[in-house]
Design an enzyme around this catalytic site. Structure first.
Site, PDB file in Angstrom:
ATOM      1  N   ASP A 127     -39.976 -16.614 -36.581  1.00  0.00           N
ATOM      2  CA  ASP A 127     -38.932 -17.197 -36.831  1.00  0.00           C
ATOM      3  C   ASP A 127     -37.777 -16.547 -37.933  1.00  0.00           C
ATOM      4  OD1 ASP A 127     -37.014 -19.199 -37.631  1.00  0.00           O
ATOM      5  OD2 ASP A 127     -38.331 -20.965 -37.526  1.00  0.00           O
ATOM      6  N   HIS A 153     -37.177 -19.194 -33.701  1.00  0.00           N
ATOM      7  CA  HIS A 153     -36.585 -20.290 -33.889  1.00  0.00           C
ATOM      8  C   HIS A 153     -36.033 -20.799 -32.540  1.00  0.00           C
ATOM      9  CE1 HIS A 153     -34.703 -22.979 -36.890  1.00  0.00           C
ATOM     10  NE2 HIS A 153     -33.851 -23.106 -36.224  1.00  0.00           N
TER      11      HIS A 153
END
Length: 231
Positions: free
Chosen positions: A169, A200
């Site tokens: 992420d 993400h």
């Protein structure tokens, strides 16, 4: 059946997308938006939950300054606009709106019906905040940003929480992920799942961010979690 409902607060009213199952709801789930508004992807999340038997409601959390906005994360100007809107959001006010939505959902259920929340990105953070600041019965967060800064509130978690953490992420670095594990792995009510190689937004319904295999795994885990804790 799908449509829009109006939810009243002492500061005004906001719209929420509502998807209903064909029969009596088994429970309700409040779906908390990303920074892109209640767009087609969030509505699809609601529709899928309704197909599984839940009443799903997605409140417009940007109603105070950009009511009804819908943005596409794959279009750079729209992505940039979403970042601007996130900066305008009063997250404490957003939690109050979510709490109001939870209360609305309870009124729409048979007596004793349970309510959960599921959120993505910004909504993942807000789902965690809802777990510590409201009476919601179960909470799921996908790639919530800044949860490591909220760990001091974790002792207030009274109901089950599930968090999905993509290991790559770019908004939540490895150190922040480790702080989440250090702060939550020992909590009896919290479960964390890591997704190696994922970034993400991997569980978005549409667009280039989606990673099918991991999205399907995360959604399967979420479905089992809600079935266990909401019915």
């Amino acid at each position: 059946m799908t449509g829009t409902i109006t939810i009243d607060t002492d500061q005004g009213s906001f719209a929420a997308y509502r998807a209903e199952p064909a029969d009596t709801p088994r429970a309700a789930i409040v779906v908390i938006q990303e920074i892109f508004g209640v767009n087609a992807g969030i509505r699809r999340k609601c529709d899928t939950l309704a197909e599984a038997g839940y009443l799903a409601i997605a409140p417009d959390l940007f109603w105070r300054f950009a009511a009804g906005v819908e943005l596409d994360p794959d279009v750079k100007p729209e992505f940039d606009r979403a970042l601007e809107l996130m900066g305008q959001l009063d997250q404490d006010a957003a939690i109050r709106d979510i709490e109001t939505t939870i209360r609305t959902a309870r009124r729409l259920l048979p007596e004793g019906g349970k309510v959960g929340v599921v959120g993505y990105c910004l909504g993942g953070r807000l789902a965690f905040m809802a777990a510590v600041r409201t009476d919601v019965d179960a909470s799921v967060g996908y790639y919530g940003v800044g949860i490591d800064g909220l760990l001091g509130e974790a002792q207030a978690i009274a109901h089950p929480v599930l968090l999905h953490i993509p290991e790559e992420d770019h908004f939540v670095d490895k150190a922040a992920q480790q702080r989440m594990h250090d702060g939550l792995d020992g909590h009896a009510k919290v479960t964390l799942h890591d997704y190696p190689g994922e970034d993400h937004g991997f569980a978005t319904e549409f667009g280039t961010r989606r990673s099918d295999a991991s999205a399907e795994l995360a959604d399967k885990r979420t479905a089992a979690f809600f079935a266990e804790h909401l019915g």
